[in-house]
Motif scaffolding. Structure first.
Motif, PDB file in Angstrom:
ATOM      1  N   PHE A   1       5.787   0.652   3.679  1.00 29.08           N
ATOM      2  CA  PHE A   1       4.642   1.568   3.618  1.00 29.08           C
ATOM      3  C   PHE A   1       3.827   1.412   2.322  1.00 29.08           C
ATOM      4  CE2 PHE A   1       8.141   4.130   1.825  1.00 29.08           C
ATOM      5  CZ  PHE A   1       7.564   4.568   0.641  1.00 29.08           C
ATOM      6  N   LEU A   2       4.335   0.614   1.385  1.00 25.18           N
ATOM      7  CA  LEU A   2       3.578   0.341   0.165  1.00 25.18           C
ATOM      8  C   LEU A   2       2.585  -0.812   0.332  1.00 25.18           C
ATOM      9  CD1 LEU A   2       6.300   0.663  -2.621  1.00 25.18           C
ATOM     10  CD2 LEU A   2       4.525   2.308  -2.024  1.00 25.18           C
ATOM     11  N   LEU A   3       2.507  -1.388   1.541  1.00 26.90           N
ATOM     12  CA  LEU A   3       1.621  -2.521   1.782  1.00 26.90           C
ATOM     13  C   LEU A   3       0.169  -2.242   1.387  1.00 26.90           C
ATOM     14  CD1 LEU A   3       0.964  -5.337   2.921  1.00 26.90           C
ATOM     15  CD2 LEU A   3       0.819  -4.287   5.194  1.00 26.90           C
ATOM     16  N   PRO A   4      -0.441  -1.093   1.784  1.00 29.13           N
ATOM     17  CA  PRO A   4      -1.839  -0.851   1.380  1.00 29.13           C
ATOM     18  C   PRO A   4      -2.016  -0.802  -0.138  1.00 29.13           C
ATOM     19  CG  PRO A   4      -1.206   0.633   3.155  1.00 29.13           C
ATOM     20  CD  PRO A   4       0.050  -0.033   2.689  1.00 29.13           C
ATOM     21  N   ILE A   5      -1.045  -0.222  -0.837  1.00 29.59           N
ATOM     22  CA  ILE A   5      -1.136  -0.125  -2.293  1.00 29.59           C
ATOM     23  C   ILE A   5      -1.025  -1.510  -2.925  1.00 29.59           C
ATOM     24  CG2 ILE A   5      -0.014   0.794  -4.359  1.00 29.59           C
ATOM     25  CD1 ILE A   5       0.824   3.206  -2.726  1.00 29.59           C
ATOM     26  N   LYS A   6      -0.137  -2.339  -2.381  1.00 25.78           N
ATOM     27  CA  LYS A   6       0.034  -3.690  -2.934  1.00 25.78           C
ATOM     28  C   LYS A   6      -1.199  -4.550  -2.666  1.00 25.78           C
ATOM     29  CE  LYS A   6       5.074  -3.801  -2.977  1.00 25.78           C
ATOM     30  NZ  LYS A   6       6.294  -4.519  -2.571  1.00 25.78           N
ATOM     31  N   LEU A   7      -1.851  -4.355  -1.538  1.00 22.96           N
ATOM     32  CA  LEU A   7      -3.088  -5.084  -1.269  1.00 22.96           C
ATOM     33  C   LEU A   7      -4.201  -4.639  -2.214  1.00 22.96           C
ATOM     34  CD1 LEU A   7      -3.090  -5.145   2.648  1.00 22.96           C
ATOM     35  CD2 LEU A   7      -2.623  -7.045   1.089  1.00 22.96           C
ATOM     36  N   LEU A   8      -4.261  -3.327  -2.463  1.00 21.26           N
ATOM     37  CA  LEU A   8      -5.246  -2.804  -3.417  1.00 21.26           C
ATOM     38  C   LEU A   8      -4.965  -3.329  -4.815  1.00 21.26           C
ATOM     39  CD1 LEU A   8      -7.631  -0.910  -4.018  1.00 21.26           C
ATOM     40  CD2 LEU A   8      -5.962   0.946  -4.324  1.00 21.26           C
ATOM     41  N   GLU A   9      -3.696  -3.497  -5.138  1.00 19.02           N
ATOM     42  CA  GLU A   9      -3.312  -3.997  -6.458  1.00 19.02           C
ATOM     43  C   GLU A   9      -3.842  -5.405  -6.704  1.00 19.02           C
ATOM     44  OE1 GLU A   9       0.755  -4.086  -9.160  1.00 19.02           O
ATOM     45  OE2 GLU A   9       0.886  -4.566  -7.033  1.00 19.02           O
ATOM     46  N   GLU A  10      -3.906  -6.232  -5.653  1.00 17.26           N
ATOM     47  CA  GLU A  10      -4.449  -7.575  -5.809  1.00 17.26           C
ATOM     48  C   GLU A  10      -5.907  -7.519  -6.255  1.00 17.26           C
ATOM     49  OE1 GLU A  10      -2.702 -10.206  -5.678  1.00 17.26           O
ATOM     50  OE2 GLU A  10      -0.870  -9.418  -4.782  1.00 17.26           O
ATOM     51  N   PHE A  11      -6.654  -6.590  -5.672  1.00 13.95           N
ATOM     52  CA  PHE A  11      -8.061  -6.426  -6.041  1.00 13.95           C
ATOM     53  C   PHE A  11      -8.199  -5.901  -7.464  1.00 13.95           C
ATOM     54  CE2 PHE A  11     -11.639  -3.437  -6.374  1.00 13.95           C
ATOM     55  CZ  PHE A  11     -12.695  -4.316  -6.213  1.00 13.95           C
ATOM     56  N   THR A  12      -7.424  -4.886  -7.807  1.00 15.47           N
ATOM     57  CA  THR A  12      -7.537  -4.290  -9.140  1.00 15.47           C
ATOM     58  C   THR A  12      -7.049  -5.248 -10.226  1.00 15.47           C
ATOM     59  OG1 THR A  12      -5.360  -3.222  -8.858  1.00 15.47           O
ATOM     60  CG2 THR A  12      -7.317  -1.936  -8.261  1.00 15.47           C
ATOM     61  N   ASN A  13      -6.051  -6.082  -9.917  1.00 15.66           N
ATOM     62  CA  ASN A  13      -5.590  -7.072 -10.900  1.00 15.66           C
ATOM     63  C   ASN A  13      -6.716  -8.025 -11.287  1.00 15.66           C
ATOM     64  OD1 ASN A  13      -3.001  -6.089 -11.080  1.00 15.66           O
ATOM     65  ND2 ASN A  13      -2.120  -7.551  -9.640  1.00 15.66           N
ATOM     66  N   ALA A  14      -7.424  -8.533 -10.267  1.00  9.93           N
ATOM     67  CA  ALA A  14      -8.529  -9.459 -10.542  1.00  9.93           C
ATOM     68  C   ALA A  14      -9.643  -8.761 -11.303  1.00  9.93           C
ATOM     69  CB  ALA A  14      -9.062 -10.036  -9.225  1.00  9.93           C
ATOM     70  N   LEU A  15      -9.951  -7.528 -10.899  1.00 11.01           N
ATOM     71  CA  LEU A  15     -11.052  -6.802 -11.529  1.00 11.01           C
ATOM     72  C   LEU A  15     -10.751  -6.470 -12.987  1.00 11.01           C
ATOM     73  CD1 LEU A  15     -13.823  -5.731 -10.630  1.00 11.01           C
ATOM     74  CD2 LEU A  15     -12.747  -3.513 -10.226  1.00 11.01           C
ATOM     75  N   THR A  16      -9.567  -5.959 -13.254  1.00  9.82           N
ATOM     76  CA  THR A  16      -9.230  -5.581 -14.632  1.00  9.82           C
ATOM     77  C   THR A  16      -9.077  -6.804 -15.525  1.00  9.82           C
ATOM     78  OG1 THR A  16      -6.882  -5.463 -14.016  1.00  9.82           O
ATOM     79  CG2 THR A  16      -8.129  -3.415 -13.973  1.00  9.82           C
ATOM     80  N   LEU A  17      -8.533  -7.887 -14.980  1.00 10.71           N
ATOM     81  CA  LEU A  17      -8.391  -9.120 -15.755  1.00 10.71           C
ATOM     82  C   LEU A  17      -9.747  -9.628 -16.208  1.00 10.71           C
ATOM     83  CD1 LEU A  17      -6.219 -11.198 -16.697  1.00 10.71           C
ATOM     84  CD2 LEU A  17      -6.693 -12.463 -14.588  1.00 10.71           C
ATOM     85  N   ALA A  18     -10.735  -9.549 -15.306  1.00 13.27           N
ATOM     86  CA  ALA A  18     -12.080 -10.033 -15.630  1.00 13.27           C
ATOM     87  C   ALA A  18     -12.816  -9.079 -16.560  1.00 13.27           C
ATOM     88  CB  ALA A  18     -12.885 -10.229 -14.344  1.00 13.27           C
ATOM     89  N   LEU A  19     -12.805  -7.784 -16.245  1.00 15.47           N
ATOM     90  CA  LEU A  19     -13.612  -6.825 -16.999  1.00 15.47           C
ATOM     91  C   LEU A  19     -13.080  -6.600 -18.407  1.00 15.47           C
ATOM     92  CD1 LEU A  19     -14.539  -4.184 -14.273  1.00 15.47           C
ATOM     93  CD2 LEU A  19     -15.848  -6.155 -15.084  1.00 15.47           C
ATOM     94  N   ARG A  20     -11.768  -6.733 -18.589  1.00 19.77           N
ATOM     95  CA  ARG A  20     -11.202  -6.594 -19.941  1.00 19.77           C
ATOM     96  C   ARG A  20     -11.762  -7.690 -20.850  1.00 19.77           C
ATOM     97  NH1 ARG A  20      -6.531  -7.234 -18.557  1.00 19.77           N
ATOM     98  NH2 ARG A  20      -5.775  -5.089 -18.408  1.00 19.77           N
TER      99      ARG A  20
END
Length: 238
Positions: free
Chosen positions: A151-170
């Motif tokens: 049931f954590l699948l949606p959160i883990k998919l969202l994490e892929e997006f946020t990882n890329a975004l935070t890595l770039a914006l930082r």
């Protein structure tokens, strides 16, 4: 101050000329530094060879943190290249800014969100590629997204997006803010003649030094997070 970048249009796509120039220049600088520092390798290293060996050892230390060296040694060249490229890119806009006709042709490429997002996306895609290569698609998908609880699948998919975004914006936020402040200080120094030079010049020198420090830290952070994300994909959690 920030200047509008020249744009060319090819096949319906817009290309930032400043980004193309500075990215190619950063790649060329990294290549030339590496090439000339390793031309005459010796048993007792001196000069440039000392520098390259220090970078190699430093990257090895970064990789050995989130994963074992047995698994991580295949990413040694990736980490070495990323560290040098991001560092050089962060430094390029500090010594000078080139403008022609009100258009900016030279700045740090990492002061542009498109470049940072492209780097982050490349890193995330590489983590998926190596994860599938090491475990096979089925095991990779199960270990990365289904286990230990599905049931954590949606959160883990969202994490892929946020990882890329935070890595770039930082990376983008720190480099861009540094260049903007350098431009503001330079404008202050030129605003009222010699009197403002007395204030502007020391401030510019101090902020240049601080920007070099921040740029170095951001290159280290970007490389470290890349290896952390890579470790999460290639290692099976028990």
């Amino acid at each position: 101050m920030d200047h509008e970048a020249p744009i060319i249009h090819l096949f319906g796509l817009a290309f930032n000329v400043a980004n193309m120039i500075t990215v190619v220049a950063a790649c060329l600088i990294v290549f030339l530094v590496t090439f000339f520092c390793t031309r005459k390798l010796q048993i007792k290293p001196t000069g440039g060879q000392n520098f390259i060996e220090w970078v190699v050892d430093f990257v090895r230390t970064i990789i050995s943190g989130p994963m074992s060296w047995k698994e991580g040694q295949q990413f040694h060249l990736l980490g070495f290249t990323l560290l040098l490229f991001v560092f050089v890119s962060n430094m390029m806009g500090l010594p000078l800014v080139i403008t022609i006709g009100g258009k900016g042709y030279w700045k740090s490429p990492t002061a542009d969100p498109v470049v940072c997002l492209a780097l982050a996306l490349m890193v995330i895609l590489l983590t998926h590629y190596f994860g599938v290569r090491e475990q096979g698609f089925k095991n990779y998908f199960m270990n990365s997204y289904i286990r230990p609880v599905s049931f954590l699948l949606p959160i883990k998919l969202l994490e892929e997006f946020t990882n890329a975004l935070t890595l770039a914006l930082r990376l983008y936020g720190n480099v861009y803010a540094g260049e903007i402040l350098l431009g503001l200080i330079a404008s202050l120094g030129l605003s009222h003649g010699p009197w403002t030079w007395i204030v502007g010049l020391p401030l510019e020198m101090v902020w240049q030094g601080f920007s070099i420090f921040i740029g170095s830290i951001q290159a280290f952070v970007f490389t470290t997070l890349t290896m952390v994300y890579m470790a999460h994909k290639v290692q099976v959690e028990h």
